[in-house]
Design a protein around this motif. Structure first.
Motif, PDB file in Angstrom:
ATOM      1  N   THR A   1     -11.729   6.978  -7.572  1.00 30.94           N
ATOM      2  CA  THR A   1     -11.487   5.764  -6.783  1.00 30.94           C
ATOM      3  C   THR A   1     -12.432   4.646  -7.200  1.00 30.94           C
ATOM      4  O   THR A   1     -13.511   4.880  -7.748  1.00 30.94           O
ATOM      5  CB  THR A   1     -11.677   6.037  -5.277  1.00 30.94           C
ATOM      6  OG1 THR A   1     -13.054   6.365  -5.034  1.00 30.94           O
ATOM      7  CG2 THR A   1     -10.790   7.171  -4.807  1.00 30.94           C
TER       8      THR A   1
ATOM      9  N   PHE B   1       0.854  -1.195   0.000  1.00 27.46           N
ATOM     10  CA  PHE B   1       0.000   0.000   0.000  1.00 27.46           C
ATOM     11  C   PHE B   1       0.883   1.235   0.000  1.00 27.46           C
ATOM     12  O   PHE B   1       1.933   1.260   0.639  1.00 27.46           O
ATOM     13  CB  PHE B   1      -0.910  -0.002   1.235  1.00 27.46           C
ATOM     14  CG  PHE B   1      -1.746  -1.247   1.373  1.00 27.46           C
ATOM     15  CD1 PHE B   1      -2.952  -1.369   0.703  1.00 27.46           C
ATOM     16  CD2 PHE B   1      -1.308  -2.305   2.169  1.00 27.46           C
ATOM     17  CE1 PHE B   1      -3.716  -2.519   0.821  1.00 27.46           C
ATOM     18  CE2 PHE B   1      -2.063  -3.458   2.288  1.00 27.46           C
ATOM     19  CZ  PHE B   1      -3.274  -3.575   1.618  1.00 27.46           C
ATOM     20  N   GLU B   2       0.431   2.266  -0.709  1.00 28.99           N
ATOM     21  CA  GLU B   2       1.240   3.476  -0.828  1.00 28.99           C
ATOM     22  C   GLU B   2       1.398   4.178   0.512  1.00 28.99           C
ATOM     23  O   GLU B   2       2.483   4.662   0.851  1.00 28.99           O
ATOM     24  CB  GLU B   2       0.608   4.434  -1.845  1.00 28.99           C
ATOM     25  CG  GLU B   2       0.600   3.909  -3.279  1.00 28.99           C
ATOM     26  CD  GLU B   2      -0.031   4.901  -4.242  1.00 28.99           C
ATOM     27  OE1 GLU B   2      -0.252   6.064  -3.826  1.00 28.99           O
ATOM     28  OE2 GLU B   2      -0.296   4.521  -5.386  1.00 28.99           O
ATOM     29  N   ASN B   3       0.327   4.278   1.262  1.00 26.53           N
ATOM     30  CA  ASN B   3       0.340   4.958   2.550  1.00 26.53           C
ATOM     31  C   ASN B   3      -0.917   4.557   3.328  1.00 26.53           C
ATOM     32  O   ASN B   3      -1.679   3.682   2.883  1.00 26.53           O
ATOM     33  CB  ASN B   3       0.394   6.484   2.361  1.00 26.53           C
ATOM     34  CG  ASN B   3      -0.610   6.952   1.305  1.00 26.53           C
ATOM     35  OD1 ASN B   3      -1.763   6.505   1.280  1.00 26.53           O
ATOM     36  ND2 ASN B   3      -0.178   7.844   0.423  1.00 26.53           N
TER      37      ASN B   3
ATOM     38  N   VAL C   1      -8.641   3.311   1.745  1.00 30.97           N
ATOM     39  CA  VAL C   1      -9.457   3.198   0.531  1.00 30.97           C
ATOM     40  C   VAL C   1      -9.663   1.736   0.166  1.00 30.97           C
ATOM     41  O   VAL C   1     -10.772   1.313  -0.177  1.00 30.97           O
ATOM     42  CB  VAL C   1      -8.802   3.966  -0.636  1.00 30.97           C
ATOM     43  CG1 VAL C   1      -9.533   3.670  -1.940  1.00 30.97           C
ATOM     44  CG2 VAL C   1      -8.820   5.469  -0.365  1.00 30.97           C
ATOM     45  N   LYS C   2      -8.612   0.933   0.257  1.00 29.84           N
ATOM     46  CA  LYS C   2      -8.720  -0.483  -0.083  1.00 29.84           C
ATOM     47  C   LYS C   2      -9.630  -1.216   0.901  1.00 29.84           C
ATOM     48  O   LYS C   2     -10.379  -2.132   0.515  1.00 29.84           O
ATOM     49  CB  LYS C   2      -7.333  -1.129  -0.090  1.00 29.84           C
ATOM     50  CG  LYS C   2      -6.406  -0.593  -1.165  1.00 29.84           C
ATOM     51  CD  LYS C   2      -6.931  -0.886  -2.560  1.00 29.84           C
ATOM     52  CE  LYS C   2      -5.887  -0.616  -3.628  1.00 29.84           C
ATOM     53  NZ  LYS C   2      -5.422   0.786  -3.643  1.00 29.84           N
TER      54      LYS C   2
ATOM     55  N   ARG D   1      -3.669   6.233   3.839  1.00 24.81           N
ATOM     56  CA  ARG D   1      -4.909   6.558   3.132  1.00 24.81           C
ATOM     57  C   ARG D   1      -5.217   5.516   2.065  1.00 24.81           C
ATOM     58  O   ARG D   1      -6.369   5.114   1.877  1.00 24.81           O
ATOM     59  CB  ARG D   1      -4.829   7.950   2.506  1.00 24.81           C
ATOM     60  CG  ARG D   1      -6.044   8.232   1.623  1.00 24.81           C
ATOM     61  CD  ARG D   1      -6.130   9.641   1.125  1.00 24.81           C
ATOM     62  NE  ARG D   1      -7.151   9.747   0.096  1.00 24.81           N
ATOM     63  CZ  ARG D   1      -8.468   9.731   0.348  1.00 24.81           C
ATOM     64  NH1 ARG D   1      -8.892   9.612   1.590  1.00 24.81           N
ATOM     65  NH2 ARG D   1      -9.336   9.814  -0.640  1.00 24.81           N
ATOM     66  N   ASP D   2      -4.201   5.098   1.335  1.00 28.41           N
ATOM     67  CA  ASP D   2      -4.404   4.054   0.329  1.00 28.41           C
ATOM     68  C   ASP D   2      -4.931   2.782   0.988  1.00 28.41           C
ATOM     69  O   ASP D   2      -5.818   2.111   0.434  1.00 28.41           O
ATOM     70  CB  ASP D   2      -3.082   3.763  -0.394  1.00 28.41           C
ATOM     71  CG  ASP D   2      -3.234   2.702  -1.474  1.00 28.41           C
ATOM     72  OD1 ASP D   2      -4.206   2.771  -2.250  1.00 28.41           O
ATOM     73  OD2 ASP D   2      -2.383   1.787  -1.528  1.00 28.41           O
TER      74      ASP D   2
END
Length: 241
Positions: free
Chosen positions: A129, A59-61, A67-68, A63-64
């Motif tokens: 998204t 995961f990028e960060n 979202v997932k 927040r990512d």
């Protein structure tokens, strides 16, 4: 035993899919308990039994990751909608199921709903998204029920479907907002019944009223005139004490 008398340590390597599953399951639990701001990645890593740095491999960060998690939650909600609806007949029953299902989800998952409403939907990139696309699919199924009712001649065809959608989901959000703030409760069953009745009462095809017969119209005019006279004279029409 090895030749030097030491036992080799066996290392079990988990698949990428299993790692992602474990991290997302841990993230969902931590986000539920602590919200978004107060959920450190270190807590998520500890619960998933991984080092914190390994989360960034998938995961990028944070927040990512959020979202997932919400995306996975939405996919789970939509998974059996078609199957459930296939066993329900009638416009009212089908619409009532969709409204009830949405409200029941809010009742059972207030923390995830708050994450969606407060951190995902207001963001500038929301329309890009997968969650946005899933939400469109979610509401599209509701509008398909309304469209089928229109095609069957049960519902009016002069009300924009987007307005109907906004009326349904806006009503649900307003009705459940106090609950999401932790300040009240609501009954998904009773609320769904009330909302579907309100929606359908405004959408049902209106049967033209029968014309008023001349004699009835004349009597109504005399009654109105009599009421006006009573109002001007102060006469209530009741016998004097």
């Amino acid at each position: 035993m090895s030749g030097n008398g030491t036992q080799k340590r066996q290392v079990t390597r988990l698949s990428r899919e299993r790692r992602v599953f474990d991290i997302m399951a841990a993230a969902r639990a931590v986000f539920r308990e602590k919200g978004y701001e107060d959920a450190p990645l270190s807590d998520i890593a500890e619960r998933a039994n991984v080092v914190e740095g390994s989360i960034y491999r998938y995961f990028e960060n944070k927040r990512d990751l959020l979202v997932k998690v919400i995306e996975d939650w939405y996919e789970g909600m939509l998974a059996d909608y078609g199957q459930q609806l296939s066993g329900i007949s009638g416009t009212r029953n089908r619409l009532r199921y969709m409204i009830w299902r949405h409200m029941n989800t809010i009742h059972e998952e207030p923390a995830l709903c708050n994450l969606m409403f407060q951190h995902i939907r207001p963001s500038r990139d929301y329309s890009q998204t997968a969650v946005f696309q899933l939400n469109r699919e979610y509401t599209r199924q509701t509008l398909e029920i309304i469209r089928s009712g229109i095609e069957a001649g049960e519902l009016r065809n002069d009300v924009p479907l987007r307005l109907v959608r906004d009326m349904i989901y806006g009503c649900i959000e307003h009705h459940t907002w106090t609950y999401l703030r932790g300040e009240g409760n609501f009954d998904p069953d009773a609320s769904a019944d009330a909302i579907v009745d309100l929606v359908l009462s405004g959408l049902q095809v209106r049967v033209p009223a029968e014309p008023v017969r001349p004699d009835i119209a004349e009597r109504l005019e005399k009654a109105v005139a009599r009421l006006e006279e009573m109002a001007l004279s102060g006469d209530t029409g009741a016998p004097a004490p």
